[in-house]
Design an enzyme around this catalytic site. Structure first.
Site, PDB file in Angstrom:
ATOM      1  N   ALA A 159      -6.284  -5.146   0.747  1.00 37.25           N
ATOM      2  CA  ALA A 159      -5.689  -3.805   0.658  1.00 37.25           C
ATOM      3  C   ALA A 159      -6.478  -2.818   1.514  1.00 37.25           C
ATOM      4  O   ALA A 159      -6.182  -2.621   2.681  1.00 37.25           O
ATOM      5  CB  ALA A 159      -5.630  -3.369  -0.796  1.00 37.25           C
ATOM      6  N   ARG A 160      -7.518  -2.202   0.923  1.00 41.34           N
ATOM      7  CA  ARG A 160      -8.296  -1.200   1.670  1.00 41.34           C
ATOM      8  C   ARG A 160      -8.950  -1.792   2.910  1.00 41.34           C
ATOM      9  O   ARG A 160      -9.121  -1.109   3.917  1.00 41.34           O
ATOM     10  CB  ARG A 160      -9.373  -0.576   0.769  1.00 41.34           C
ATOM     11  CG  ARG A 160      -8.838   0.410  -0.246  1.00 41.34           C
ATOM     12  CD  ARG A 160      -9.961   0.945  -1.091  1.00 41.34           C
ATOM     13  NE  ARG A 160     -10.646  -0.128  -1.816  1.00 41.34           N
ATOM     14  CZ  ARG A 160     -11.898  -0.060  -2.254  1.00 41.34           C
ATOM     15  NH1 ARG A 160     -12.617   1.015  -2.033  1.00 41.34           N
ATOM     16  NH2 ARG A 160     -12.437  -1.061  -2.916  1.00 41.34           N
ATOM     17  N   HIS A 162      -5.971  -8.091  -9.410  1.00 42.38           N
ATOM     18  CA  HIS A 162      -6.950  -7.147  -8.851  1.00 42.38           C
ATOM     19  C   HIS A 162      -8.126  -7.102  -9.834  1.00 42.38           C
ATOM     20  O   HIS A 162      -7.926  -6.800 -11.006  1.00 42.38           O
ATOM     21  CB  HIS A 162      -6.302  -5.759  -8.714  1.00 42.38           C
ATOM     22  CG  HIS A 162      -7.181  -4.744  -8.062  1.00 42.38           C
ATOM     23  ND1 HIS A 162      -6.769  -3.462  -7.809  1.00 42.38           N
ATOM     24  CD2 HIS A 162      -8.456  -4.822  -7.614  1.00 42.38           C
ATOM     25  CE1 HIS A 162      -7.750  -2.798  -7.230  1.00 42.38           C
ATOM     26  NE2 HIS A 162      -8.781  -3.601  -7.106  1.00 42.38           N
ATOM     27  N   GLY A 184      -9.657  -7.549  -4.089  1.00 44.49           N
ATOM     28  CA  GLY A 184     -10.733  -6.606  -4.374  1.00 44.49           C
ATOM     29  C   GLY A 184     -11.955  -6.763  -3.483  1.00 44.49           C
ATOM     30  O   GLY A 184     -12.552  -7.830  -3.428  1.00 44.49           O
ATOM     31  N   GLN A 207       8.180  -4.797  -3.740  1.00 44.49           N
ATOM     32  CA  GLN A 207       7.550  -4.558  -5.039  1.00 44.49           C
ATOM     33  C   GLN A 207       8.291  -3.455  -5.766  1.00 44.49           C
ATOM     34  O   GLN A 207       8.552  -2.385  -5.205  1.00 44.49           O
ATOM     35  CB  GLN A 207       6.082  -4.153  -4.849  1.00 44.49           C
ATOM     36  CG  GLN A 207       5.325  -4.077  -6.168  1.00 44.49           C
ATOM     37  CD  GLN A 207       3.888  -3.609  -5.994  1.00 44.49           C
ATOM     38  OE1 GLN A 207       3.627  -2.464  -5.655  1.00 44.49           O
ATOM     39  NE2 GLN A 207       2.947  -4.507  -6.245  1.00 44.49           N
ATOM     40  N   CYS A 228      -0.317  -0.672 -11.350  1.00 39.27           N
ATOM     41  CA  CYS A 228      -0.436   0.712 -10.864  1.00 39.27           C
ATOM     42  C   CYS A 228      -1.187   1.566 -11.879  1.00 39.27           C
ATOM     43  O   CYS A 228      -0.799   1.639 -13.048  1.00 39.27           O
ATOM     44  CB  CYS A 228       0.945   1.304 -10.610  1.00 39.27           C
ATOM     45  SG  CYS A 228       0.868   2.964  -9.923  1.00 39.27           S
ATOM     46  N   LEU A 266       0.840  -1.202   0.000  1.00 39.53           N
ATOM     47  CA  LEU A 266       0.000   0.000   0.000  1.00 39.53           C
ATOM     48  C   LEU A 266       0.874   1.250   0.000  1.00 39.53           C
ATOM     49  O   LEU A 266       1.656   1.468   0.928  1.00 39.53           O
ATOM     50  CB  LEU A 266      -0.906   0.005   1.239  1.00 39.53           C
ATOM     51  CG  LEU A 266      -1.842  -1.197   1.380  1.00 39.53           C
ATOM     52  CD1 LEU A 266      -2.319  -1.331   2.813  1.00 39.53           C
ATOM     53  CD2 LEU A 266      -3.024  -1.041   0.443  1.00 39.53           C
ATOM     54  N   THR A 267       0.752   2.075  -1.022  1.00 35.34           N
ATOM     55  CA  THR A 267       1.541   3.301  -1.097  1.00 35.34           C
ATOM     56  C   THR A 267       1.183   4.224   0.059  1.00 35.34           C
ATOM     57  O   THR A 267       0.014   4.437   0.354  1.00 35.34           O
ATOM     58  CB  THR A 267       1.281   4.020  -2.438  1.00 35.34           C
ATOM     59  OG1 THR A 267       1.571   3.103  -3.494  1.00 35.34           O
ATOM     60  CG2 THR A 267       2.152   5.243  -2.580  1.00 35.34           C
TER      61      THR A 267
END
Length: 637
Positions: free
Chosen positions: A507-508, A452, A485, A352, A383, A299-300
């Site tokens: 992720a989120r 994703h 997702g 990554q 990305c 996660l950026t």
């Protein structure tokens, strides 16, 4: 805190796209902010000395995240152009770019912190050397206990630590706990640090990339051969039908003679061993078991080392560093190498990298292979941001299969660990291409694929396509394919596992509630209390102070990353308030009041309220502090 019938009037009817919350907790925007602000101002009035700080914080507040902008009409588009026909451009240009060093007017010299050594800069040094003068101007301490001193027996930041009273004598000497210091002696908690020697060699371009050069030579030879074949096909006349067998015999004899003149591919001086002939095959690389694992996505910004430590404690199996640009790593940029750092608690860890050219990506892979301790390397081919996509990286690699193939094969050639790839369904929303790429990737030597279930164009405005992920998982077999997702509960995870994927990437969901890993492993909905969530933030603070430092710069850096995380965490709706469990990731929470004040404060989407939460664990913000979140949610309309 109790709501009247008038407060909830019109809110008891479920609105499309909104989470279903029990009617007794629903309220209006005005009532919500009035309640949160009145409680806070009440507690603030007891601390008159902090009123100025609070005013500064509220000045930087932004109400709710802005709604997604609609497409302009042709007439309005025309107005958006300047008089010199240049369109108004730029995203978030008003975002403040305050350097963390501005939080201190004058810092203490490192020579004083390090046991009063002689300063190498002498009179030219811009920092404090007089300890008494520095202590008089230093910002007040945040707390009475220093986490670094209590955990490791000493604090490397000495007098500049914002908890210095805990380990400083009246005559400004730093104390140590000998037993703890001895226990941690020689123990390396964080790996993959960039050494000064390697940084200097990278900047001087004196690092040798032997294996990369070998691979790149084969690429250039293949290209030359293809060019020669192409030229021969175009220029050379076709062989005549009456060409004699004698001429053919002469040409083949000449070919065999030239081929015998070439040096043998393997040196044959001395005894011939297996190592001379057999190269490291993919099956002999380091083996990693990816099956049925929970994978915390790279996660950026938010996927930093302290956050990954929190997720590991809640049951994440695989962690991965934030996306690093291969060119920046090759240049020896300290900030980019910081993304590769690995804590000792991360037992299955990968990095990554992003790039768009075979030469830079192959060299970067060799650099990581020789100078970092990782279990796998991941190529970011998903990305969606313009900065990466427009130069051919990220999602752009999916449409440049020849370059993609060269990158994968090159990185595989130089790596001793598995190579994985993260992709999306495609670039355009209605044109999925992942199912065409996956069979090719199997031949290229990829060890694992993460898909994703959205396209680049789609971003987060629609749900991930798990039916498509299921189709791709069958195509990828026997190579493991992870699905990614919209997973926010153990029920979502169970449905995902039914598709036949080898594992799940989150992720989120981990940003909204990092305890999701525990929920999935224990198959339950955890109605976590607000005090438990505050304890998680306290743990993050301690990990942040350990990672970024306990001086003013470290404290404010920890605060900034905590605020970025809170911009996601505020979207979590406590299980006990939901009328229908579980919460869906694409449902916007309506205005509601929690079961206590702290819970109400944590669900606020106001920046000022996030700053208030950070002040509970990191003390008051500096006078010149301002914050604007990087991420603006478009996950729901």
């Amino acid at each position: 805190m109790e709501n009247t019938a008038e407060d909830t009037k019109g809110t008891d009817v479920a609105v499309k796209g909104e989470a279903a919350i029990k009617p007794e907790f629903l309220t209006t925007k005005e009532k919500f902010h009035e309640f949160v602000d009145s409680e806070w101002q009440g507690s603030k009035s007891e601390k008159a000395s902090q009123n100025d700080t609070d005013e500064e914080a509220t000045e930087t507040c932004v109400d709710e995240p802005e709604a997604k902008k609609l497409k302009l009409d042709p007439e309005e588009k025309q107005k958006a152009w300047k008089s010199d026909n240049k369109r108004l451009r730029g995203q978030n240009k008003s975002r403040p770019h305050t350097k963390p060093t501005t939080y201190d007017e004058k810092r203490l010299c490192l020579s004083v912190i390090k046991d009063n050594r002689q300063c190498p800069f002498g009179d030219k040094c811009h920092f404090h050397h007089d300890v008494a003068e520095y202590m008089a101007s230093k910002p007040s301490d945040i707390g009475e206990n220093c986490y670094l001193y209590d955990t490791f027996g000493k604090c490397a930041y000495g007098l500049s630590c914002r908890f210095a009273k805990a380990h400083t004598t009246p005559d400004f000497k730093t104390m140590e706990k000998a037993d703890l210091v001895k226990a941690f002696e020689g123990r390396n908690l964080v790996k993959n640090n960039l050494s000064k020697d390697l940084q200097n060699r990278l900047r001087k371009r004196s690092v040798a990339f032997k294996k990369s050069e070998e691979y790149l030579k084969t690429l250039s030879k293949n290209r030359d051969k293809k060019e020669q074949q192409g030229n021969g096909d175009v220029c050379a006349p076709a062989a005549s039908a009456d060409q004699t067998g004698e001429e053919q015999h002469v040409s083949t004899e000449a070919e065999t003679q030239t081929s015998s003149d070439k040096p043998p591919p393997v040196k044959t001086v001395g005894p011939l061993t297996d190592a001379d002939v057999i190269k490291l095959r993919p099956c002999e690389k380091k083996q990693v078991d990816f099956q049925d694992k929970l994978y915390l996505a790279p996660l950026t910004t938010c996927g930093n080392l302290p956050f990954r430590r929190i997720c590991k404690r809640f049951g994440a199996d695989i962690t991965c560093g934030e996306m690093a640009m291969c060119t920046n790593l090759l240049q020896g940029q300290q900030s980019e190498w910081a993304l590769l750092k690995r804590h000792e608690s991360e037992d299955l860890f990968g990095v990554q990298v992003e790039g768009c050219f075979p030469d830079t990506m192959t060299r970067c892979a060799e650099l990581i292979n020789n100078n970092a301790d990782v279990d796998f390397v991941d190529i970011n081919s998903g990305c969606p941001i313009d900065l990466v996509y427009k130069k051919g990286g990220g999602c752009g690699l999916m449409t440049r299969t020849r370059k993609f193939e060269q990158i994968v094969k090159g990185m595989n050639y130089v790596l001793d660990v598995p190579l994985t790839v993260k992709i999306r369904t495609g670039v355009q929303e209605k044109c999925s291409i992942a199912h065409k790429l996956i069979p090719e990737m199997k031949n290229w030597g990829v060890s694992m694929i993460t898909l994703h279930g959205r396209s680049r164009e789609q971003r987060y405005t629609k749900l991930a396509d798990w039916d498509y992920i299921n189709t791709c998982s069958k195509l990828a077999s026997p190579i493991p394919l992870f699905g990614n997702g919209d997973i926010l509960s153990y029920e979502d995870a169970m449905k995902a596992r039914e598709t036949g994927v080898s594992g799940i990437m989150i992720a989120r969901g981990a940003l909204l509630k990092p305890w999701i890993f525990t929920e999935i492993k224990e198959s339950r909905h955890w109605d976590i209390s607000s005090s438990e969530r505050l304890d998680i933030l306290k743990d993050f603070t301690n990990f942040g102070l350990e990672h970024w430092g306990s001086d003013t710069r470290g404290v404010e850096k920890t605060r900034t990353f905590m605020l970025e995380w809170l911009s996601f965490m505020c979207r979590y709706i406590p299980v006990g308030l939901l009328e229908r469990v579980p919460q869906k990731i694409n449902e916007r929470p309506p205005y509601y009041i929690g079961r206590n004040y702290l819970e109400s404060l944590m669900i606020s989407q106001n920046v000022g309220d996030w700053i208030r939460i950070s002040e509970m664990v990191l003390g008051p913000v500096p006078k010149n502090f301002s914050f604007l979140p990087k991420h603006k949610a478009n996950a729901y309309k």
